[in-house]
Design an enzyme around this catalytic site. Structure first.
Site, mmCIF file in Angstrom:
data_model
loop_
_atom_site.group_PDB
_atom_site.id
_atom_site.type_symbol
_atom_site.label_atom_id
_atom_site.label_comp_id
_atom_site.label_asym_id
_atom_site.label_seq_id
_atom_site.Cartn_x
_atom_site.Cartn_y
_atom_site.Cartn_z
ATOM 1 C CG ASP A 183 -0.409 -0.035 2.515
ATOM 2 O OD1 ASP A 183 0.835 -0.113 2.618
ATOM 3 O OD2 ASP A 183 -1.172 0.018 3.508
ATOM 4 C CB SER A 184 4.556 1.756 -0.419
ATOM 5 O OG SER A 184 4.707 0.575 -1.185
ATOM 6 C CG ASP A 214 0.411 -4.159 2.043
ATOM 7 O OD1 ASP A 214 0.735 -5.161 2.715
ATOM 8 O OD2 ASP A 214 1.149 -3.160 1.905
ATOM 9 C CE LYS A 271 3.290 -6.088 3.744
ATOM 10 N NZ LYS A 271 2.935 -4.805 4.378
ATOM 11 C CD GLU A 297 0.788 -1.148 8.068
ATOM 12 O OE1 GLU A 297 0.574 -0.345 8.997
ATOM 13 O OE2 GLU A 297 1.167 -0.792 6.936
ATOM 14 C CD GLU A 334 7.966 -0.071 7.215
ATOM 15 O OE1 GLU A 334 6.974 -0.773 6.924
ATOM 16 O OE2 GLU A 334 8.219 1.021 6.669
HETATM 17 O O1 KIV Z 1 3.526 -1.056 1.479
HETATM 18 C C1 KIV Z 1 4.678 -1.489 1.361
HETATM 19 O O2 KIV Z 1 5.360 -1.274 0.348
HETATM 20 C C2 KIV Z 1 5.231 -2.271 2.449
HETATM 21 C C3 KIV Z 1 6.712 -2.440 2.466
HETATM 22 C C4 KIV Z 1 7.326 -1.197 2.996
HETATM 23 C C5 KIV Z 1 7.114 -3.623 3.253
HETATM 24 O O3 KIV Z 1 4.519 -2.704 3.300
#
Ligand code: KIV
Length: 253
Positions: A44-45, A83, A111, A113, A180
């Site tokens: 989600d970056s 994510d 994934k 958090e 992280e």
């Molecule tokens: O969203 C993302 O790119 C991530 C990485 C920083 C691990 O979760």
């Protein structure tokens, strides 16, 4: 090269590190797969490096589904992790519903958090038969609550919380966890204790693998790069050069 998430346990035993990168679109995903990256993360970056948002909290399920489908089209071999975005897993039921949508869009694993505080959601996802990757330490989706991006595990108490989170995810059956911005000694302790693979970002070299946000590696997002990420190309510079050169030629000046 990893071809299935079921290889992760054996890979950890072998000691050979995992090279993991993010992708958000078809061409990047295809190139990463062809280059032999072990795992591809539709992170989600996306919010910052593709959509121009200030942080990840504005990313929606619709965004993640759209980009997961594009990545899936480009990848033949590497497992794809997607994510779950902010507020898409507030309850175990929502977590399972949205994880299923990501799997239908092409993800091999999802994934989210959080550690112990999200264990109900994690157990529900795994019970639904969906492979799961954890994410502990600095949590970008909590950046507003926390008032910034802060290194984790600096105190004994902080380290104990991280170890407890990691154990909870491991016991629940996560196949991997992103660590992280964690103090390297703490990341190393977690890596030694758990059977899932640890994938570090800003957490030192003693993890089972490393992940980077691909634009940080390629130098294609020049306005911000975290200090631990070394750019190995200058895609932004090359883009400016090519565009300016072409424009000069078109204008005949
Ligand atoms: O969203 C993302 O790119 C991530 C990485 C920083 C691990 O979760």
């Amino acid at each position: 090269m990893v071809t299935s998430l079921s290889e992760l346990a054996q890979r950890k035993q072998s000691g050979r590190k995992l090279a993991v990168l993010t992708a958000y679109d078809y061409p990047t995903a295809r190139l990463l797969d062809e280059a032999g990256v072990d795992l591809i993360l539709v992170g989600d970056s996306l919010g910052m490096v593709v959509l121009g948002l200030p942080d990840t909290t504005g990313v929606t399920m619709a965004d993640m589904l759209h980009h997961t489908r594009a990545v899936r089209r480009g990848v033949k071999r590497a497992p794809v992790i997607a994510d779950l975005p902010f507020h898409s897993y507030d309850t175990p039921e929502e977590a399972v519903k949205n994880s299923r949508l990501l799997v239908e869009a092409g993800a091999d694993a999802v994934k989210l958090e959080g550690g112990r505080s999200k264990i109900g959601q994690v157990r529900a996802i795994i019970a639904a038969g969906i492979p799961f990757v954890g994410h502990i330490g600095m949590l970008p989706q909590s950046v507003r609550e926390e008032g910034g991006y802060k290194k984790k595990g600096r105190t004994e108490e902080g380290a104990a919380v991280l170890l407890d989170d990691a154990r909870a995810l491991d016991e629940a059956g996560a196949c991997a966890v992103v660590l992280e911005s964690i103090v390297p000694d703490v990341a190393a302790r977690i890596t030694a204790e758990v059977s899932m693979s640890t994938i570090g970002i800003g957490a030192g070299s003693r993890c089972d693998g490393q992940v980077l946000v691909t634009p940080d590696l390629l130098g294609s997002f020049p306005w911000f790069r975290p200090p631990f990420a070394k750019a190995r190309a200058d895609v932004a510079g090359e883009t400016l050069r090519a565009v300016r050169e072409w424009a000069v030629e078109v204008r005949g000046a």
